[in-house]
Every structure is written in C-alpha cells, then in structure tokens.
Design a protein around this motif. Sequence first.
Motif, PDB file in Angstrom:
ATOM      1  N   MET A 280     -51.306 -23.399 -27.554  1.00 36.52           N
ATOM      2  CA  MET A 280     -50.902 -23.979 -28.430  1.00 36.52           C
ATOM      3  C   MET A 280     -51.124 -23.614 -29.860  1.00 36.52           C
ATOM      4  N   GLU A 281     -52.800 -23.011 -30.330  1.00 34.21           N
ATOM      5  CA  GLU A 281     -52.795 -22.127 -31.218  1.00 34.21           C
ATOM      6  C   GLU A 281     -51.906 -20.959 -31.203  1.00 34.21           C
TER       7      GLU A 281
ATOM      8  N   LEU B  27     -47.987 -19.863 -33.816  1.00 35.78           N
ATOM      9  CA  LEU B  27     -47.606 -18.498 -34.480  1.00 35.78           C
ATOM     10  C   LEU B  27     -46.182 -17.891 -34.857  1.00 35.78           C
ATOM     11  N   ALA B  28     -46.370 -17.930 -33.304  1.00 34.70           N
ATOM     12  CA  ALA B  28     -45.215 -16.688 -32.895  1.00 34.70           C
ATOM     13  C   ALA B  28     -44.203 -17.245 -33.204  1.00 34.70           C
ATOM     14  N   ASN B  29     -43.587 -18.336 -33.479  1.00 33.19           N
ATOM     15  CA  ASN B  29     -42.939 -19.073 -33.575  1.00 33.19           C
ATOM     16  C   ASN B  29     -42.342 -18.771 -34.628  1.00 33.19           C
ATOM     17  N   ARG B  30     -43.043 -19.261 -35.627  1.00 33.88           N
ATOM     18  CA  ARG B  30     -43.147 -19.375 -37.318  1.00 33.88           C
ATOM     19  C   ARG B  30     -42.724 -17.406 -37.490  1.00 33.88           C
ATOM     20  N   VAL B  31     -43.277 -17.082 -37.818  1.00 36.23           N
ATOM     21  CA  VAL B  31     -42.802 -15.652 -37.493  1.00 36.23           C
ATOM     22  C   VAL B  31     -40.705 -15.447 -37.424  1.00 36.23           C
ATOM     23  N   CYS B  32     -41.230 -16.000 -35.765  1.00 34.58           N
ATOM     24  CA  CYS B  32     -38.960 -15.580 -35.994  1.00 34.58           C
ATOM     25  C   CYS B  32     -38.411 -16.887 -37.003  1.00 34.58           C
TER      26      CYS B  32
ATOM     27  N   VAL C  83     -46.073 -11.262 -40.233  1.00 38.06           N
ATOM     28  CA  VAL C  83     -46.885 -10.879 -38.262  1.00 38.06           C
ATOM     29  C   VAL C  83     -47.770 -12.097 -38.487  1.00 38.06           C
ATOM     30  N   SER C  84     -47.889 -12.933 -36.692  1.00 35.91           N
ATOM     31  CA  SER C  84     -48.463 -13.582 -37.066  1.00 35.91           C
ATOM     32  C   SER C  84     -50.624 -13.530 -36.643  1.00 35.91           C
ATOM     33  N   PRO C  85     -50.781 -14.281 -37.343  1.00 37.03           N
ATOM     34  CA  PRO C  85     -52.378 -13.632 -37.603  1.00 37.03           C
ATOM     35  C   PRO C  85     -52.871 -13.604 -35.849  1.00 37.03           C
ATOM     36  N   LEU C  86     -52.301 -14.166 -34.984  1.00 34.66           N
ATOM     37  CA  LEU C  86     -53.259 -13.948 -33.927  1.00 34.66           C
ATOM     38  C   LEU C  86     -51.939 -12.606 -32.798  1.00 34.66           C
ATOM     39  N   SER C  87     -51.673 -12.418 -33.266  1.00 36.26           N
ATOM     40  CA  SER C  87     -50.398 -11.130 -32.984  1.00 36.26           C
ATOM     41  C   SER C  87     -51.038 -10.399 -31.494  1.00 36.26           C
ATOM     42  N   ALA C  88     -50.828 -10.071 -30.703  1.00 41.31           N
ATOM     43  CA  ALA C  88     -51.531  -9.068 -29.478  1.00 41.31           C
ATOM     44  C   ALA C  88     -51.424  -7.995 -29.912  1.00 41.31           C
ATOM     45  N   ALA C  89     -50.344  -7.767 -30.596  1.00 38.88           N
ATOM     46  CA  ALA C  89     -50.436  -6.323 -30.528  1.00 38.88           C
ATOM     47  C   ALA C  89     -50.946  -5.598 -30.553  1.00 38.88           C
ATOM     48  N   GLY C  90     -51.273  -4.437 -29.691  1.00 38.43           N
ATOM     49  CA  GLY C  90     -52.098  -2.979 -29.809  1.00 38.43           C
ATOM     50  C   GLY C  90     -53.370  -3.692 -29.086  1.00 38.43           C
ATOM     51  N   ARG C  91     -53.413  -4.783 -27.737  1.00 36.85           N
ATOM     52  CA  ARG C  91     -54.634  -5.902 -27.975  1.00 36.85           C
ATOM     53  C   ARG C  91     -54.322  -5.492 -26.263  1.00 36.85           C
ATOM     54  N   HIS C  92     -55.275  -5.994 -26.167  1.00 38.02           N
ATOM     55  CA  HIS C  92     -55.705  -6.437 -24.130  1.00 38.02           C
ATOM     56  C   HIS C  92     -55.294  -8.374 -24.014  1.00 38.02           C
ATOM     57  N   VAL C  93     -54.390  -8.181 -23.839  1.00 41.59           N
ATOM     58  CA  VAL C  93     -54.666  -9.753 -23.850  1.00 41.59           C
ATOM     59  C   VAL C  93     -54.924 -10.087 -21.684  1.00 41.59           C
ATOM     60  N   VAL C  94     -55.151 -11.059 -21.914  1.00 42.89           N
ATOM     61  CA  VAL C  94     -55.819 -11.912 -20.550  1.00 42.89           C
ATOM     62  C   VAL C  94     -55.180 -13.196 -21.159  1.00 42.89           C
ATOM     63  N   ILE C  95     -54.186 -13.941 -19.951  1.00 45.79           N
ATOM     64  CA  ILE C  95     -53.573 -15.301 -20.448  1.00 45.79           C
ATOM     65  C   ILE C  95     -54.750 -16.433 -18.853  1.00 45.79           C
ATOM     66  N   VAL C  96     -55.168 -16.901 -18.828  1.00 45.38           N
ATOM     67  CA  VAL C  96     -56.226 -17.570 -17.399  1.00 45.38           C
ATOM     68  C   VAL C  96     -55.150 -18.990 -18.078  1.00 45.38           C
TER      69      VAL C  96
ATOM     70  N   THR D 109     -43.801 -13.707 -24.750  1.00 48.92           N
ATOM     71  CA  THR D 109     -44.173 -13.507 -26.348  1.00 48.92           C
ATOM     72  C   THR D 109     -45.164 -12.198 -26.801  1.00 48.92           C
ATOM     73  N   ALA D 110     -46.662 -11.863 -26.023  1.00 54.42           N
ATOM     74  CA  ALA D 110     -47.011 -11.091 -26.091  1.00 54.42           C
ATOM     75  C   ALA D 110     -46.852  -8.775 -25.599  1.00 54.42           C
ATOM     76  N   VAL D 111     -45.815  -9.843 -24.556  1.00 54.52           N
ATOM     77  CA  VAL D 111     -45.033  -8.291 -24.535  1.00 54.52           C
ATOM     78  C   VAL D 111     -43.961  -8.125 -26.020  1.00 54.52           C
ATOM     79  N   ARG D 112     -43.227  -8.662 -26.288  1.00 57.75           N
ATOM     80  CA  ARG D 112     -42.808  -8.778 -27.781  1.00 57.75           C
ATOM     81  C   ARG D 112     -43.300  -8.224 -28.975  1.00 57.75           C
ATOM     82  N   GLU D 113     -44.411  -9.147 -28.586  1.00 52.75           N
ATOM     83  CA  GLU D 113     -45.664  -8.651 -29.421  1.00 52.75           C
ATOM     84  C   GLU D 113     -46.029  -7.278 -29.758  1.00 52.75           C
ATOM     85  N   GLY D 114     -45.941  -6.517 -28.584  1.00 56.54           N
ATOM     86  CA  GLY D 114     -46.471  -4.645 -27.713  1.00 56.54           C
ATOM     87  C   GLY D 114     -47.944  -4.872 -27.802  1.00 56.54           C
ATOM     88  N   ALA D 115     -48.189  -5.759 -26.944  1.00 59.05           N
ATOM     89  CA  ALA D 115     -50.013  -5.868 -26.262  1.00 59.05           C
ATOM     90  C   ALA D 115     -49.590  -4.725 -25.749  1.00 59.05           C
ATOM     91  N   ALA D 116     -51.710  -3.999 -25.430  1.00 60.77           N
ATOM     92  CA  ALA D 116     -51.587  -3.006 -24.650  1.00 60.77           C
ATOM     93  C   ALA D 116     -51.576  -3.163 -23.157  1.00 60.77           C
TER      94      ALA D 116
END
Length: 496
Positions: free
Chosen positions: A259-260, A264-269, A275-288, A300-307
Amino acid sequence: MADPKGFLTTPRQEWPRRPVSERVRDWNEVYVPGALLPVIGAQADRCMDCGVPFCHDACPLGNLIPEWNDLVSREDWRAAAERLHATNNFPEFTGRLCPAPCEAGCVLAINQPAVTIKNVECAVADRAWEEGFAPPAPPERLSGRTVAVIGSGPTGLAAAQQLTRAGHTVAVYERDDRVGGLLRYGIPEFKMEKRHLERRLEQMRAEGTRFRTSTTVGRDVDAAGLRARYDAVVIATGATAWRELAVPGRELAGVHQAMEYLPLANRVCEGDLAVSPLSAAGRHVVIVGGGDTGADCLGTAVREGAASVTQLDIYARPGGERDEDAEPWPTFPKLYRLSAAHEEAGELRTAPAADADARLFAASTLRLTGDADGHVRSLHVVEVDAGRRPVPGSERTLPADLVLLALGFSGPERGDGLIAQLGLELDPRGTIARDADFATNVPGVFAAGDAARGQSLVVWAIAEGRAVAAAVDRHLTGGPSRLPSPIGPYDRPMTA
C-alpha cells in the motif's frame, strides 16, 4: 425462469479478457469492451430459480439473484436494475471486484459450473448507467439530524448514501485528496477504471452527500470536537495497519509495503505523476503474500515493465476441485484460481523459477540481503510443509531489487489520534469493539467495515455500510428504521 432447460443446454461462458499482449500495454480494464452483452442473456437463463436459493445466503447483501437473472433473460433491464439496486448500492464495484461467494453457493455448482452471477450483475449495473436507470435519489424532506462518516471506502460510501437518502445531512471525511479509499488508491485501474467510482460519487453529491477531502480526523480535525458537532459519527476507516515481515534485511532500501506501492501507480493513472517513484520498470520484483493485494502488485509491476516478477504464497498450491470434506458446498472453497494478473505473468513468463504462473507456493521468506549501499538485491526463500516448517535442502535465492509486502492488515491505524481522542475500546484482535447495534462504547459513535470486522471483501464492506446506516437511523429517530440491515456485526461467511 425464462428457460427451464437453460442450465442443461447452455454451457458457462464468462466475459472474455483482452489478449495479454494488448492489455499489458495499457491500464484499461482487462475485459473485451462490449463482449458481455451478447452472451449474458443466455447465461442468465442458466439460473434454475431454486426453491431455496443458497446464493442469497452466500452473499452478505442478500442480492435477489434469481429475480434479476430472470429479468435479464427477458431483457427487462429497467426492472433488473431496480431489483439489483434494492440490495446493493454499488453493483458496478462488486461486479468487478468481488470474488463472487454467491457463485460458490449456486445450487447448479453442486455438479456443474455455476451461473455467471458476477458477470450478470456487472452487465445490469453498466446497462443501468447507460440507460439512465440509476438517477440520483435525494430525500423528499430533511430530518434535521447530522452524521459524520469517517472514511470513504465502500463501507463509508454505502453508509453515507443510505443515510442521505433517509433524509439526514451527511458529511464524509477522507484523509486522501480524493474520495474512494482503497477503491481509489488501492484497486488498480485495470481491475476497475475510476470512471465507475466518479460516476457514483456524482450521484451521491446530487443526492446531498457532502465530502471533505484531505482531512485526517484526529490530526487535522479533533475527533472529540467532531463528535460534539454531529448527532452521530460512523467510523469506517478500514483496516489499514499493515502486517510486517520480521526477517533479517527488512530495513534495506527497496523493501516496501504494497500500500506504499499501489497508490503511486494509481496516481500515475490519475495524472498526478508522470512516473511512479517506486516503479518496477527494469527491476526484479518479489511480492511476499499470495492474496489479492499481491496479485494487484503483480499486474501493476508487469504493466510497469519489470524485468521479472515472482509472487510468494506460504500456502501449498490448492487443487482445482472443491474438497467436499473440508469445504463442502455451499461454502466458498480455496481453489487454484487464475486471475488476470496471473494469466499475464504466466504467458509472459515473468518468473521462470515459479511453480505456476508467477507464484511460488509453500514458500517462506528467510532473509533479505543487499549491496554495499544498503539496497536489497536478493531474497532467500525456503519451501515449507503444511505446518510451515522449513523443508531441509529447499532454500533458494531469488534476485530482488524491489520487494513488496502484501501480508494483509491487522486493524485500523492508531497513529492518527482518532481512537485515542474518542476513547474507543478495541477488541482482542485490535479492531474497534462494538455491540449488536454497531455502537461503540462512546455514545453516538458507530463502527463498521474493516475497522471493526477486520480485513474482508468489498461485498461485506458494502453490507456493513448498509447495516450501520440502519442502526444510526434508529438511533437518530428513536424508532424502527425503514433502511435495510442485511447483516449483523457478528455475522461471518459460511464455513463447514
């Protein structure tokens, strides 16, 4: 029952989703526009108009499902919309966001795929707006009584609309800059476009409900002073105190609560950010966390272009069929379900190490490790058995430079001063204590939704809002209320 043989001759057909390659390039809803109406009449025909419709009990709102199924099959959209709105203030929300416990309780689901109740509901709600069947319903006269509703999520909005329509003057206080709570900043645009929310808010404003945004009660406004200004107060702040991950490395940069990340992604929309300050673009993301919030982070991470994106679920992978001994019909079973986000991740192969789609099941986080600058770089995970004990030799390391915690919520936040200033009592779970009339220990103050019930579903949130409105109406008028009260504060979903 328009077609007595519909459930025998017509197979279940759901609202088709747009191709993955198309929808991950935008933030629009995942479904094919206009593809629902051509099939929905035949799907409504599958409803058997059961003598004892268990879908009613499975839905906390008590939606009149066989009635509006029959009306849809006869193409009487106006009457269907009237019956739908008789029990649900916001069917366009539940028709998109609810996991549909009503379908688990469908009698047809005993031995066949259930009626597509959720899709029918969404079609009726959308048709109602298109045809003008949902006009504002302001009260004929005002009662002279005032109510403050704190929180503008589905519970607060439902309570406010019911009380406004009953003739009370209602003001909704929201700490964010826009109304909607988690509907606004927690639910991604691809699950529900915010035009649906805006349309309903316009209706509520036309009915007389007032909104006060960017106002945190307890900080910007004294809670006790607010209570003194109104004849009643409804606390519907939600359960926003998130659960933490107590493992070594939690303090590393790049580890954030879901929820942090999602707001931010919704504020982009919304156009607030490029761009979201926490964008997943190009990053390796793990969701716990393996729940719906984790799936929202995934999409959301898929749409932001996560690695890469991997989602960890501490539970073992569930089966595809109901366990009749553990979760008999008509309870809501825990099944392997493929959400739109998981379908996208699976097709795009965002997590090559995952068991299925993007998920690692029976997986528990051991620790996080980082680089010399204190930024997370890897997550160490281990397989666990049914008792959540580590399986020897199963540890592995996942690349991770953005870790999102989606572990659920424990109750309302306490740092804003609201609970302390009013002197509210809490129950052992940390939620606001209330009696059988939704009343707290403070006279004139009522609590509803996740703040008192604990983390739950959108359909339960709306039911809570409708029920607390009836309780407040009784309190204000000193007599019986004409407002419906679909649930009590101690009601819970059906279990075996």
